[in-house]
Scaffold this active site. Structure first.
Site, PDB file in Angstrom:
ATOM      1  N   CYS A 105       0.808  -1.227   0.000  1.00 11.06           N
ATOM      2  CA  CYS A 105       0.000   0.000   0.000  1.00 11.06           C
ATOM      3  C   CYS A 105       0.840   1.276   0.000  1.00 11.06           C
ATOM      4  CB  CYS A 105      -0.992  -0.006   1.162  1.00 11.06           C
ATOM      5  SG  CYS A 105      -0.262  -0.001   2.816  1.00 11.06           S
ATOM      6  N   HIS A 152      -2.732   1.382   6.925  1.00 12.78           N
ATOM      7  CA  HIS A 152      -3.013   1.189   5.506  1.00 12.78           C
ATOM      8  C   HIS A 152      -3.197   2.552   4.846  1.00 12.78           C
ATOM      9  CE1 HIS A 152      -4.179  -1.020   1.973  1.00 12.78           C
ATOM     10  NE2 HIS A 152      -5.303  -0.323   1.867  1.00 12.78           N
ATOM     11  N   HIS A 164      -5.886   1.617  -3.945  1.00 17.23           N
ATOM     12  CA  HIS A 164      -4.939   1.108  -2.949  1.00 17.23           C
ATOM     13  C   HIS A 164      -4.513  -0.309  -3.301  1.00 17.23           C
ATOM     14  CE1 HIS A 164      -7.896  -1.376  -0.448  1.00 17.23           C
ATOM     15  NE2 HIS A 164      -8.632  -0.841  -1.401  1.00 17.23           N
TER      16      HIS A 164
END
Length: 188
Positions: A105, A152, A164
């Site tokens: 990510c 994240h 993402h």
């Protein structure tokens, strides 16, 4: 005689009224301009023919705005980073990867911004402290969005979506922002 005086008064009032109407019409014709094709002559007794401007056609109405307008782009760098990230949709997730063919990510965010000429820190925790803070309700396409206590990260696309690299076994994709617990957002 009273009847004669009364009729004379009515004629005088009518004449005055006629002159006032004619004067107003003439003044209106002078003040208002119209194309010759739209002028309509009118004959006023004792004054003559006067051209009265016609009504111009109504201005065309602009088409109604779409019900959901696209969100404005945050910056040219944000726009470029978003486009770079979108070009990697479907690329595999690999922990620790920073592109160009696979990503985790924070690696996707760092790689995308590098394509826009902006240096962004490598980890989500460092990305959470870089750039300028942005509230969730002020998100613009290209903003960096952090989730799960900054564990994240993705890039905001607009219209409530984020690009993402989710996790092992899932490729880079677009997901609703509200599908994950929002933590913070940054603008570079």
């Amino acid at each position: 005689m009273a009847n004669h005086k009364s009729a004379r008064g009515s004629r005088l009032a009518g004449s005055v009224r006629g002159v006032l109407v004619a004067g107003a019409v003439a003044a209106g014709a002078v003040v208002l301009t119209a194309t010759p094709a739209l002028a309509q002559p009118i004959n006023i007794p004792g004054v003559g023919a006067i051209e009265i401007p016609g009504q111009l056609p109504a201005a065309p109405q602009s088409p109604s705005a779409p019900s959901v307008a696209p969100a404005p782009l945050a910056s040219s760098h944000g726009t470029q980073a978003l486009r770079a990230a979108e070009s990697k949709l479907g690329s595999p997730y690999v922990w620790g990867a920073t592109g160009p063919n696979s990503f985790d990510c924070s690696g996707l965010v760092q790689w995308a911004y590098k394509q826009a000429g902006i240096s962004v820190p490598r980890t989500t925790y460092d990305q959470a402290n870089a750039g300028s803070p942005v509230s969730k309700n002020a998100l613009q396409p290209g903003d960096v969005v952090l989730f799960n206590g900054a564990e994240h990260v993705g890039i905001y696309q607009g219209n409530g979506r984020v690009v993402h690299a989710p996790t092992e076994g899932q490729p880079v994709k677009s997901t609703p922002v509200d599908a994950m617990p929002f933590y913070s957002a940054r603008r570079f």
